[in-house]
Design an enzyme around this catalytic site. Structure first.
Site, PDB file in Angstrom:
ATOM      1  N   ILE A  32       0.843  -1.203   0.000  1.00 46.07           N
ATOM      2  CA  ILE A  32       0.000   0.000   0.000  1.00 46.07           C
ATOM      3  C   ILE A  32       0.877   1.252   0.000  1.00 46.07           C
ATOM      4  CG2 ILE A  32      -1.814   1.276   1.219  1.00 46.07           C
ATOM      5  CD1 ILE A  32      -2.748  -1.408   2.424  1.00 46.07           C
ATOM      6  N   THR A 139      -7.634  -2.859  10.238  1.00 43.12           N
ATOM      7  CA  THR A 139      -8.035  -3.983   9.386  1.00 43.12           C
ATOM      8  C   THR A 139      -9.525  -4.248   9.521  1.00 43.12           C
ATOM      9  OG1 THR A 139      -7.810  -6.364   9.041  1.00 43.12           O
ATOM     10  CG2 THR A 139      -7.392  -5.574  11.267  1.00 43.12           C
ATOM     11  N   GLU A 141     -10.495  -7.065   9.838  1.00 44.73           N
ATOM     12  CA  GLU A 141     -10.553  -8.224  10.747  1.00 44.73           C
ATOM     13  C   GLU A 141     -10.950  -7.847  12.168  1.00 44.73           C
ATOM     14  OE1 GLU A 141      -7.878 -11.415  10.757  1.00 44.73           O
ATOM     15  OE2 GLU A 141      -7.815 -11.504   8.581  1.00 44.73           O
ATOM     16  N   ARG A 181      -5.966 -17.559  15.105  1.00 46.64           N
ATOM     17  CA  ARG A 181      -6.230 -16.678  13.963  1.00 46.64           C
ATOM     18  C   ARG A 181      -6.510 -15.250  14.443  1.00 46.64           C
ATOM     19  NH1 ARG A 181      -8.066 -15.931   8.610  1.00 46.64           N
ATOM     20  NH2 ARG A 181      -8.817 -13.806   8.503  1.00 46.64           N
ATOM     21  N   TYR A 184      -4.080 -11.447  15.504  1.00 42.75           N
ATOM     22  CA  TYR A 184      -3.892 -10.225  14.705  1.00 42.75           C
ATOM     23  C   TYR A 184      -5.050  -9.262  14.939  1.00 42.75           C
ATOM     24  CZ  TYR A 184      -3.974  -7.530  10.287  1.00 42.75           C
ATOM     25  OH  TYR A 184      -4.031  -6.552   9.331  1.00 42.75           O
ATOM     26  N   ASN A 213      -9.556  -6.087   1.651  1.00 46.42           N
ATOM     27  CA  ASN A 213      -8.962  -6.791   0.517  1.00 46.42           C
ATOM     28  C   ASN A 213      -8.654  -5.887  -0.676  1.00 46.42           C
ATOM     29  OD1 ASN A 213     -10.649  -8.825   2.262  1.00 46.42           O
ATOM     30  ND2 ASN A 213      -9.051 -10.012   1.265  1.00 46.42           N
ATOM     31  N   ARG A 232      -1.123 -14.069   0.836  1.00 45.26           N
ATOM     32  CA  ARG A 232      -2.588 -14.024   0.821  1.00 45.26           C
ATOM     33  C   ARG A 232      -3.131 -14.623  -0.481  1.00 45.26           C
ATOM     34  NH1 ARG A 232      -2.889  -7.977   3.009  1.00 45.26           N
ATOM     35  NH2 ARG A 232      -0.929  -8.020   1.854  1.00 45.26           N
ATOM     36  N   TYR A 329      -3.294 -24.097   6.929  1.00 48.31           N
ATOM     37  CA  TYR A 329      -2.743 -23.072   7.829  1.00 48.31           C
ATOM     38  C   TYR A 329      -2.185 -23.642   9.138  1.00 48.31           C
ATOM     39  CZ  TYR A 329      -5.001 -19.335   5.076  1.00 48.31           C
ATOM     40  OH  TYR A 329      -5.376 -18.463   4.090  1.00 48.31           O
ATOM     41  N   TYR A 333      -6.516 -22.018  13.114  1.00 48.15           N
ATOM     42  CA  TYR A 333      -7.018 -21.095  12.093  1.00 48.15           C
ATOM     43  C   TYR A 333      -8.540 -21.111  12.112  1.00 48.15           C
ATOM     44  CZ  TYR A 333      -8.017 -18.944   7.581  1.00 48.15           C
ATOM     45  OH  TYR A 333      -8.496 -18.127   6.596  1.00 48.15           O
TER      46      TYR A 333
HETATM   47  C1  UGA Z   1      -6.122 -10.680   5.181  1.00 53.24           C
HETATM   48  C2  UGA Z   1      -5.709  -9.879   6.411  1.00 53.24           C
HETATM   49  O1  UGA Z   1      -5.779 -10.640   7.568  1.00 53.24           O
HETATM   50  C3  UGA Z   1      -6.535  -8.656   6.581  1.00 53.24           C
HETATM   51  O2  UGA Z   1      -6.029  -7.870   7.629  1.00 53.24           O
HETATM   52  C4  UGA Z   1      -6.484  -7.817   5.382  1.00 53.24           C
HETATM   53  O3  UGA Z   1      -7.336  -6.710   5.558  1.00 53.24           O
HETATM   54  C5  UGA Z   1      -6.925  -8.630   4.210  1.00 53.24           C
HETATM   55  O4  UGA Z   1      -6.139  -9.822   4.082  1.00 53.24           O
HETATM   56  C6  UGA Z   1      -6.776  -7.808   2.990  1.00 53.24           C
HETATM   57  O5  UGA Z   1      -6.105  -8.206   2.033  1.00 53.24           O
HETATM   58  O6  UGA Z   1      -7.347  -6.720   3.002  1.00 53.24           O
HETATM   59  P1  UGA Z   1      -7.942 -12.486   4.444  1.00 53.24           P
HETATM   60  O7  UGA Z   1      -8.877 -11.877   3.456  1.00 53.24           O
HETATM   61  O8  UGA Z   1      -8.519 -13.565   5.306  1.00 53.24           O
HETATM   62  O9  UGA Z   1      -7.366 -11.328   5.391  1.00 53.24           O
HETATM   63  O10 UGA Z   1      -6.651 -13.062   3.709  1.00 53.24           O
HETATM   64  P2  UGA Z   1      -6.379 -14.022   2.481  1.00 53.24           P
HETATM   65  O11 UGA Z   1      -5.128 -14.754   2.794  1.00 53.24           O
HETATM   66  O12 UGA Z   1      -6.366 -13.225   1.233  1.00 53.24           O
HETATM   67  O13 UGA Z   1      -7.566 -15.098   2.492  1.00 53.24           O
HETATM   68  C7  UGA Z   1      -8.817 -14.873   1.925  1.00 53.24           C
HETATM   69  C8  UGA Z   1      -9.574 -16.190   1.874  1.00 53.24           C
HETATM   70  O14 UGA Z   1      -8.958 -17.067   0.914  1.00 53.24           O
HETATM   71  C9  UGA Z   1      -9.624 -16.988   3.168  1.00 53.24           C
HETATM   72  O15 UGA Z   1     -10.894 -17.587   3.281  1.00 53.24           O
HETATM   73  C10 UGA Z   1      -8.575 -18.075   2.969  1.00 53.24           C
HETATM   74  O16 UGA Z   1      -8.829 -19.223   3.744  1.00 53.24           O
HETATM   75  C11 UGA Z   1      -8.734 -18.347   1.488  1.00 53.24           C
HETATM   76  N1  UGA Z   1      -7.559 -18.931   0.789  1.00 53.24           N
HETATM   77  C12 UGA Z   1      -6.304 -18.400   0.938  1.00 53.24           C
HETATM   78  C13 UGA Z   1      -7.755 -20.007  -0.091  1.00 53.24           C
HETATM   79  O17 UGA Z   1      -8.881 -20.518  -0.262  1.00 53.24           O
HETATM   80  N2  UGA Z   1      -6.681 -20.513  -0.769  1.00 53.24           N
HETATM   81  C14 UGA Z   1      -5.427 -19.998  -0.648  1.00 53.24           C
HETATM   82  O18 UGA Z   1      -4.501 -20.507  -1.324  1.00 53.24           O
HETATM   83  C15 UGA Z   1      -5.239 -18.919   0.232  1.00 53.24           C
END
Ligand code: UGA
Length: 381
Positions: A32, A139, A141, A181, A184, A213, A232, A329, A333
């Site tokens: 960012i 966040t 979160e 989980r 954070y 996101n 992510r 994870y 988680y």
């Molecule tokens: C993360 C951070 O924890 C937040 O603080 C942040 O605001 C957010 O990213 C963001 O990018 O804004 P989250 O959205 O849970 O939160 O992070 P991701 O790792 O992008 O996961 C999103 C979803 O995809 C979750 O349900 C995760 O389980 C899933 N996922 C992740 C998959 O299905 N496959 C993967 O290979 C990776």
């Protein structure tokens, strides 16, 4: 610091801080921060004092006369060396420094709590002491899971009040202690409360940004190419496409996210700087309600868009498999089920609404990843 009793709130500037302004930007070298610098530094009348140990994403700004980078972490003894002085001279302080990768929340919770609370509370105190406006990146979160996930699991047609996230009304709901989980989210929530307390008790002006996101070029890293570990979801799916591995859906990919383009997100931050009087002493969601997808839908859409970018239709059938959250994870988680932000405040106070569609966001972002990683991989191989 001697605590004052409920003094009059410190006033923020009544002019735009996107010209003739001096800003402190902590964590300026991240995803960012790099985009924010690209917008702010083109005006030579804006001067930025930045902190970040890693300059890889901002190399193109290192020689700019209106930018000075301290290559330090906030938890290093030298990290705070001239921070006090720079904050005293600044019109606003923007804190982006954080560990915000879910793969670390349950596997390295001590570092996550330290980095997201202990390294940042000092910044709050320094801003309060200097009477400076702190724009803090928190966040989405902090909201934790939706009320709907407790009272009507699986029903996404329920009353919107059970899942929409409102900055000033929605309670923060997190799982039990063993679900690490939430380390954070808890650290971030405590910091938000610490900021709010410094406003209420000491008059410090603040803005809390809750990103939902942000997708765009330079987000995260590709494991095995420019980093190690689990990034992510965007970079996980990109790695799978680039390296010919299956895309993996955690627990079937039913979790939902609303995805906002980094371009829209940066516009929101710039509007905050342009309108300090409207932005101060508020928390803002920054997201895009129109871009909601399940992770299963996201994987499928990314296959289609990558087929378009490469001209190779075999990507339409790129393998997708399901994996349990525990296998992906590790223990502890738990997922945020859904993040649907209310955005009325950003619209009414800042005049901001997002406009970039999900497909356009993915096309831009994935084209960057393709140019940056597929090409360098071919050259290396
Ligand atoms: C993360 C951070 O924890 C937040 O603080 C942040 O605001 C957010 O990213 C963001 O990018 O804004 P989250 O959205 O849970 O939160 O992070 P991701 O790792 O992008 O996961 C999103 C979803 O995809 C979750 O349900 C995760 O389980 C899933 N996922 C992740 C998959 O299905 N496959 C993967 O290979 C990776």
């Amino acid at each position: 610091m001697a605590a004052r009793e409920h003094p009059a709130p410190v006033k923020v500037a009544d002019r735009p801080l996107t010209r003739d302004a001096r800003l402190v930007l902590l964590g300026c070298g991240g995803y960012i921060g790099s985009h924010l610098l690209d917008t702010l530094l083109v005006d030579p009348s804006v001067r930025v004092d930045g902190w970040d140990p890693r300059p890889d994403k901002i190399r193109h700004w290192l020689d700019a006369p209106n930018f000075k980078l301290r290559r330090a972490m906030l938890n290093e003894p030298s990290g705070l060396d001239d921070l006090h002085e720079c904050v005293e001279a600044a019109d606003a302080v923007i804190n982006l420094a954080a560990i915000c990768n879910p793969a670390e929340y349950n596997t390295d919770p001590i570092t996550v709590i330290r980095s997201n609370f202990l390294d940042s509370y000092k910044v709050v105190e320094i801003c309060a002491e200097a009477g400076k406006w702190l724009i803090h990146f928190s966040t989405s979160e902090v909201y934790g899971r939706t009320l709907a996930s407790y009272v009507s699991p699986g029903d996404y047609d329920c009353d919107a009040a059970l899942y929409e996230l409102d900055e000033d009304e929605t309670p923060f709901l997190m799982g039990p202690l063993s679900s690490q989980r939430w380390t954070y989210a808890c650290a971030k929530q405590l910091l938000e409360r610490y900021i709010y307390a410094h406003h209420a008790q000491l008059g410090m002006p603040y803005t809390i940004v809750r990103p939902l996101n942000f997708f765009g070029p330079r987000m995260d890293f590709i494991p095995g190419q420019d980093g190690e570990g689990t990034p992510r979801v965007l970079a996980c799916f990109m790695k799978a496409l680039l390296h010919g591995e299956p895309m993996r859906l955690v627990d079937g990919g039913s979790a939902r996210r609303t995805i906002v383009s980094i371009r829209d997100a940066i516009r929101a931050i710039v509007l905050m700087l342009e309108k300090p009087q409207s932005a101060a002493n508020q928390a803002f969601n920054v997201g895009n309600r129109d871009n909601e997808v399940t992770m299963a839908e996201l994987a499928d859409l990314m296959r289609k868009i990558y087929a378009r970018i490469t001209g190779d239709d075999s990507f339409l059938k790129h393998p997708i498999e399901s994996v349990s959250a525990r296998d992906f994870y590790g223990p502890g988680y738990e997922d945020c089920d859904r993040r649907m932000p209310r955005l009325d405040k950003a619209r009414d106070l800042l005049g901001w609404t997002p406009s970039v569609s999900l497909e356009e966001t993915l096309l831009e972002t994935m084209t960057y990843y393709h140019d940056h990683y597929a090409v360098s991989r071919r050259q290396a191989g």
